[in-house]
Motif scaffolding. Structure first.
Motif, PDB file in Angstrom:
ATOM      1  N   ALA A  23       1.649  -6.766  -5.074  1.00  0.00           N
ATOM      2  CA  ALA A  23       1.898  -5.333  -4.851  1.00  0.00           C
ATOM      3  C   ALA A  23       3.331  -5.057  -4.420  1.00  0.00           C
ATOM      4  O   ALA A  23       3.703  -3.892  -4.210  1.00  0.00           O
ATOM      5  CB  ALA A  23       0.928  -4.802  -3.798  1.00  0.00           C
ATOM      6  N   TYR A  63      -0.673   0.775   8.058  1.00  0.00           N
ATOM      7  CA  TYR A  63       0.139   1.809   7.431  1.00  0.00           C
ATOM      8  C   TYR A  63       1.556   1.272   7.222  1.00  0.00           C
ATOM      9  O   TYR A  63       2.220   0.853   8.177  1.00  0.00           O
ATOM     10  CB  TYR A  63       0.174   3.067   8.285  1.00  0.00           C
ATOM     11  CG  TYR A  63      -1.184   3.706   8.476  1.00  0.00           C
ATOM     12  CD1 TYR A  63      -1.655   4.643   7.571  1.00  0.00           C
ATOM     13  CD2 TYR A  63      -2.014   3.331   9.538  1.00  0.00           C
ATOM     14  CE1 TYR A  63      -2.912   5.223   7.726  1.00  0.00           C
ATOM     15  CE2 TYR A  63      -3.273   3.890   9.697  1.00  0.00           C
ATOM     16  CZ  TYR A  63      -3.714   4.841   8.788  1.00  0.00           C
ATOM     17  OH  TYR A  63      -4.964   5.414   8.935  1.00  0.00           O
ATOM     18  N   LEU A  64       2.004   1.256   5.965  1.00  0.00           N
ATOM     19  CA  LEU A  64       3.335   0.780   5.605  1.00  0.00           C
ATOM     20  C   LEU A  64       4.152   1.976   5.138  1.00  0.00           C
ATOM     21  O   LEU A  64       3.815   2.619   4.128  1.00  0.00           O
ATOM     22  CB  LEU A  64       3.247  -0.259   4.482  1.00  0.00           C
ATOM     23  CG  LEU A  64       2.283  -1.435   4.724  1.00  0.00           C
ATOM     24  CD1 LEU A  64       2.247  -2.339   3.502  1.00  0.00           C
ATOM     25  CD2 LEU A  64       2.692  -2.224   5.959  1.00  0.00           C
ATOM     26  N   LEU A  90       4.818  -6.021  -1.576  1.00  0.00           N
ATOM     27  CA  LEU A  90       4.890  -5.672  -0.160  1.00  0.00           C
ATOM     28  C   LEU A  90       5.384  -6.814   0.720  1.00  0.00           C
ATOM     29  O   LEU A  90       5.817  -6.575   1.854  1.00  0.00           O
ATOM     30  CB  LEU A  90       3.512  -5.212   0.334  1.00  0.00           C
ATOM     31  CG  LEU A  90       2.920  -3.991  -0.385  1.00  0.00           C
ATOM     32  CD1 LEU A  90       1.505  -3.719   0.114  1.00  0.00           C
ATOM     33  CD2 LEU A  90       3.802  -2.775  -0.192  1.00  0.00           C
ATOM     34  N   SER A 105       7.782   3.817   4.022  1.00  0.00           N
ATOM     35  CA  SER A 105       9.120   3.655   3.466  1.00  0.00           C
ATOM     36  C   SER A 105       9.609   5.020   3.040  1.00  0.00           C
ATOM     37  O   SER A 105       9.110   5.603   2.064  1.00  0.00           O
ATOM     38  CB  SER A 105       9.098   2.715   2.256  1.00  0.00           C
ATOM     39  OG  SER A 105      10.360   2.688   1.632  1.00  0.00           O
ATOM     40  N   ARG A 123       7.184   7.747   1.690  1.00  0.00           N
ATOM     41  CA  ARG A 123       6.016   7.151   1.057  1.00  0.00           C
ATOM     42  C   ARG A 123       5.230   6.324   2.070  1.00  0.00           C
ATOM     43  O   ARG A 123       5.819   5.585   2.866  1.00  0.00           O
ATOM     44  CB  ARG A 123       6.437   6.267  -0.106  1.00  0.00           C
ATOM     45  CG  ARG A 123       5.276   5.625  -0.833  1.00  0.00           C
ATOM     46  CD  ARG A 123       5.762   4.786  -1.997  1.00  0.00           C
ATOM     47  NE  ARG A 123       4.653   4.116  -2.661  1.00  0.00           N
ATOM     48  CZ  ARG A 123       4.791   3.308  -3.705  1.00  0.00           C
ATOM     49  NH1 ARG A 123       5.995   3.089  -4.203  1.00  0.00           N
ATOM     50  NH2 ARG A 123       3.736   2.733  -4.253  1.00  0.00           N
ATOM     51  N   VAL A 124       3.916   6.427   2.030  1.00  0.00           N
ATOM     52  CA  VAL A 124       3.047   5.674   2.936  1.00  0.00           C
ATOM     53  C   VAL A 124       2.016   4.926   2.098  1.00  0.00           C
ATOM     54  O   VAL A 124       1.341   5.515   1.246  1.00  0.00           O
ATOM     55  CB  VAL A 124       2.337   6.596   3.949  1.00  0.00           C
ATOM     56  CG1 VAL A 124       1.407   5.776   4.837  1.00  0.00           C
ATOM     57  CG2 VAL A 124       3.345   7.366   4.783  1.00  0.00           C
ATOM     58  N   THR A 125       1.918   3.618   2.341  1.00  0.00           N
ATOM     59  CA  THR A 125       0.884   2.795   1.712  1.00  0.00           C
ATOM     60  C   THR A 125      -0.130   2.419   2.789  1.00  0.00           C
ATOM     61  O   THR A 125       0.252   1.921   3.857  1.00  0.00           O
ATOM     62  CB  THR A 125       1.490   1.525   1.096  1.00  0.00           C
ATOM     63  OG1 THR A 125       2.466   1.893   0.121  1.00  0.00           O
ATOM     64  CG2 THR A 125       0.407   0.668   0.451  1.00  0.00           C
ATOM     65  N   THR A 126      -1.387   2.644   2.503  1.00  0.00           N
ATOM     66  CA  THR A 126      -2.444   2.373   3.489  1.00  0.00           C
ATOM     67  C   THR A 126      -3.310   1.214   3.007  1.00  0.00           C
ATOM     68  O   THR A 126      -3.790   1.227   1.866  1.00  0.00           O
ATOM     69  CB  THR A 126      -3.316   3.630   3.706  1.00  0.00           C
ATOM     70  OG1 THR A 126      -2.483   4.733   4.037  1.00  0.00           O
ATOM     71  CG2 THR A 126      -4.310   3.393   4.839  1.00  0.00           C
ATOM     72  N   LEU A 127      -3.490   0.202   3.904  1.00  0.00           N
ATOM     73  CA  LEU A 127      -4.327  -0.955   3.614  1.00  0.00           C
ATOM     74  C   LEU A 127      -5.507  -0.935   4.581  1.00  0.00           C
ATOM     75  O   LEU A 127      -5.319  -0.994   5.800  1.00  0.00           O
ATOM     76  CB  LEU A 127      -3.532  -2.248   3.793  1.00  0.00           C
ATOM     77  CG  LEU A 127      -2.189  -2.336   3.037  1.00  0.00           C
ATOM     78  CD1 LEU A 127      -1.450  -3.612   3.422  1.00  0.00           C
ATOM     79  CD2 LEU A 127      -2.419  -2.282   1.534  1.00  0.00           C
ATOM     80  N   LEU A 179      10.055  -1.677   5.081  1.00  0.00           N
ATOM     81  CA  LEU A 179       8.770  -1.088   5.444  1.00  0.00           C
ATOM     82  C   LEU A 179       8.606  -1.057   6.966  1.00  0.00           C
ATOM     83  O   LEU A 179       8.846  -2.055   7.655  1.00  0.00           O
ATOM     84  CB  LEU A 179       7.626  -1.891   4.826  1.00  0.00           C
ATOM     85  CG  LEU A 179       7.579  -1.955   3.293  1.00  0.00           C
ATOM     86  CD1 LEU A 179       6.509  -2.939   2.845  1.00  0.00           C
ATOM     87  CD2 LEU A 179       7.324  -0.575   2.711  1.00  0.00           C
TER      88      LEU A 179
END
Length: 754
Positions: free
Chosen positions: A82, A28-29, A84, A31, A34-38, A17
């Protein structure tokens, strides 16, 4: 032992990540794509501490200035759940990229360079040292096959028979192996073989041979086994790419990564850089990894039918499953390399409304003289229907039905003569129904007519041949029929062709009850057609408008746009099951290109629908025909002669009898039944009252799964030229269509060409 703080694992985001923090707003993570936003200030603060430089205790301590310990623990737990977060080694500079790869694959970062041994082997022209070098370069440990966790086998052709022995050896040792094909413009990798409950090499080879029918026939004709040798075809770059991709698959397997693609054959087109997975399934009846007695046990057992509620009563019949579910269950059989069906494609000729789809060559023809049928009206397995989905499912079912009805070598057979078998045997003449005069002139007739019209040799009752059991539904006992009459391709058992299997009465269905019913209705349909056609009977017309069906109205409009007239005749015979022939002719040129479609069903509306959809199915072969006599989609001489010369006005039996009232939607009484077993029971009753016998052969194949039945009612007439005494002469008199039987020499001289 307590480890020093410098050796304790660090807590951080997984190494695949990329972390970007917008303070106070979001984390913003990233990979790949794909982007995962926290979101939130708390997570932004905590993310700054999860850079992999701190132990878990250190993260808790440093966060305590802004977050309560309980809140920090809760956030860490949620991030871990999750997927992560990970515990990272204190020293991670050398192998961080590899750990990131395994984490991206969903495995622990500790899967780097799996501690396993591979053995490399080459069968054919690929040098074993090349594959060995690629494995070593990937960090794999190599060793002898006896110590290997996985064997990599490079070959020139997946159908090399030497692979069968390797597969048997490895399966007995409980060892997995990975086939690889590098030569050619395509690289082939997989599937992993030797997996418990997975397919073996023979399962794979059986499917691959079906994608090479010409090569198989050529090798058989030359008396050779195995594939044709291929000339070397590769460039260094393609070999290297294939080798390293194959080794990558091995590394992932040994690391514990599992995904559905590993059960499939994966191909990469090196010219276009396109690839795809081709499914490979274990064949339950495989002689090498399954139970080769399964088919024989099914055929030997009594046919037991059970209650089967109807789930679909639209389209062309009453079925146990709707078309969507049929496609979901059996669509996996469509694949250009490993499928029983290479593709299902719409016929581009004519309006899309026709809904004609093709699914490969017609396997019912493989035993016939190949002259003149490759582009005939029945040259392909084709589907029809009032919608594209129904037509696709129809095409799929037809090709699977014919595959299931083809002799494959595991069918039960009894070697004996008819004279020796007694009452259990059914005389093939009662099914084939050739007249004595047809046997006398068979050589000339066969030379002048196409595949379906061929006349066999007279049956020798004292000759020992192969027989296969069938089950009598009406008498509830076992009977025997010649194997050559029951399975496509079985005529080779005969030496001289005393029997030829046809598709008459063979049907697939969503259940065995469904298949038996459809097979029986086809026999009824073709019997009624033969009575009409060869006696040239005048039959009542059908009032198409009385059915108030928008689809029928649209069909007539579409045909009219092609300068064609549509009409139908009621062919219902003494068995009382509504049977219809639909006809269409050109109106703007001398050659009328008259086409026909047939249908039979307890429900007269469905009988009419079946006839009309089959009429549409025939239309592509004539839709482009011109006034000059060319443009037909067939080279069958008999068909062309009919299309160019038949005139409805000159053939009164093609037109409605003006002296009889037309069939309408209420002519034939119909009592709906909600269960297919009840329909079959009604069919049995009709057969018994007619003094006939209904025989069933369950041809369902374990590896296909689609129920297939061959239904035989000795005495019912096929619609091809079969002129033996019986119903062809008797029924028209009993039904008062004729005052006396048609003489043999006065039967219609035009054999029905469909």
């Amino acid at each position: 032992m307590i480890r020093p703080a410098s050796e304790k694992p660090r807590l951080g985001f997984k190494e695949h990540l990329t972390v970007q923090i917008v303070p106070g707003e979001a984390v913003y993570l990233m990979s790949g794509r794909r982007v995962t936003t926290l979101h939130g200030a708390e997570i932004c603060h905590l993310a700054e501490l999860l850079d992999g430089a701190r132990t878990r205790d250190a993260v808790l301590a440093e966060a305590s200035g802004r977050l309560p310990a309980e809140r920090t623990l809760r956030l860490l737990d949620r991030l871990t759940e999750a997927g992560l977060l990970a515990e990272l080694p204190a020293s991670r500079a050398d192998d961080a990229a590899e750990r990131a790869y395994w984490e991206a694959a969903g495995l622990s970062g500790g899967a780097v360079r799996p501690a396993a041994t591979v053995h490399t082997l080459a069968v054919g022209g690929v040098g074993p040292e090349t594959l060995h070098t690629a494995a070593v370069a990937a960090g794999l440990r190599t060793g002898p096959a006896a110590e290997a966790d996985l064997v990599l086998v490079a070959c020139d052709d997946y159908l090399d028979p030497r692979l069968r022995e390797l597969d048997r050896e490895y399966r007995e040792a409980g060892r997995c192996w990975l086939p690889i094909q590098l030569h050619g413009t395509e690289t082939w990798i997989g599937p992993f073989l030797g997996v418990p409950d997975g397919p073996c090499w023979s399962c794979l080879a059986e499917r691959l041979w079906r994608s090479r029918p010409v090569e198989a026939r050529l090798q058989q004709g030359l008396g050779r086994s195995g594939p044709l040798p291929r000339r070397p075809c590769a460039v260094p770059a393609s070999l290297l790419a294939g080798l390293h991709l194959a080794v990558l698959e091995a590394v992932k397997w040994l690391a514990g990564l599992r995904h559905p693609g590993q059960d499939a054959l994966w191909t990469l087109n090196g010219l276009m850089l396109t690839g795809g997975h081709h499914p490979v399934s274990r064949r339950p009846q495989c002689p090498d990894c399954g139970d080769p007695t399964l088919v024989a046990a099914r055929v030997e057992a009594p046919v037991v039918l059970t209650s089967r509620p109807k789930a679909d009563s639209g389209g062309g019949g009453h079925r146990a499953l709707g078309p969507e579910e049929m496609l979901r269950r059996y669509g996996h059989h469509v694949d250009p390399l490993t499928g029983l069906v290479r593709e299902i494609r719409r016929d581009p000729r004519g309006p899309a409304f026709l809904n004609v789809f093709h699914a490969g060559h017609n396997l019912a023809l493989t035993h016939h003289d190949p002259r003149g049928w490759r582009t005939g009206l029945r040259a392909t397995s084709a589907g029809k229907g009032s919608t594209p989905l129904r037509a696709k499912v129809s095409a799929l079912a037809e090709v699977l039905e014919r595959h299931s009805g083809h002799l494959q070598g595991d069918e039960p057979m009894l070697h004996a003569s008819y004279d020796a078998l007694g009452d259990e045997a059914v005389h093939p003449d009662s099914v084939q129904l050739f007249a004595a005069g047809q046997f006398t002139g068979r050589a000339r007739w066969n030379a002048e007519h196409g595949a379906f019209q061929q006349v066999c040799e007279p049956f020798d009752e004292g000759r020992e041949i192969e027989w296969t059991p069938v089950w009598s539904l009406t008498e509830e006992r076992r009977r025997l029929l010649p194997t050559a009459l029951l399975y496509f391709g079985a005529s080779r058992l005969a030496g001289r062709p005393y029997c030829l299997a046809t598709s008459n009465g063979v049907a697939a269905g969503a259940s065995l009850e469904d298949a038996v019913l459809q097979g029986f209705l086809e026999l009824v349909e073709r019997d009624a057609v033969a009575l009409w056609w060869y006696n040239r009977l005048r039959r009542p017309g059908v009032d198409l408008g009385s059915f108030e069906d928008p689809w029928i109205a649209e069909l007539r409009t579409v045909h009219a746009s092609l300068h064609r007239e549509v009409w139908a005749l009621d062919l219902t015979a003494d068995l009382g099951i509504p049977t219809v022939v639909a006809l269409s002719r050109r109106t703007d040129k001398a050659g009328e290109d008259i086409t026909l479609g047939f249908g039979a069903h307890f429900d007269p509306r469905i009988a009419l629908h079946r006839a009309l959809t089959e009429l549409n199915q025939m239309l592509p072969y004539v839709v482009d025909a011109g006034a000059d006599g060319g443009g037909y989609g067939t080279d069958d001489a008999e068909v062309l002669r009919w299309m160019r010369t038949a005139r409805a006005a000159e053939l009164p039996y093609l037109r409605p009898d003006p002296e009889r009232p037309a069939m309408n939607a209420d002519t034939h009484a119909y009592r709906p039944r909600g269960d297919l077993r009840e329909d079959v029971a009604e069919a049995e009753r009709i057969v018994r009252e007619a003094g006939l016998d209904m025989l069933v052969l369950d041809q369902t194949r374990p590896d296909v799964g689609l129920p297939v039945a061959r239904v035989i009612v000795p005495g019912l007439r096929p619609h091809w030229a079969r002129f033996a005494p019986g119903r062809l002469y008797d029924v028209p008199v009993r039904s008062k269509d004729l005052t006396e039987p048609t003489r043999y020499e006065d039967l219609n001289p035009v054999p029905l060409f469909l």
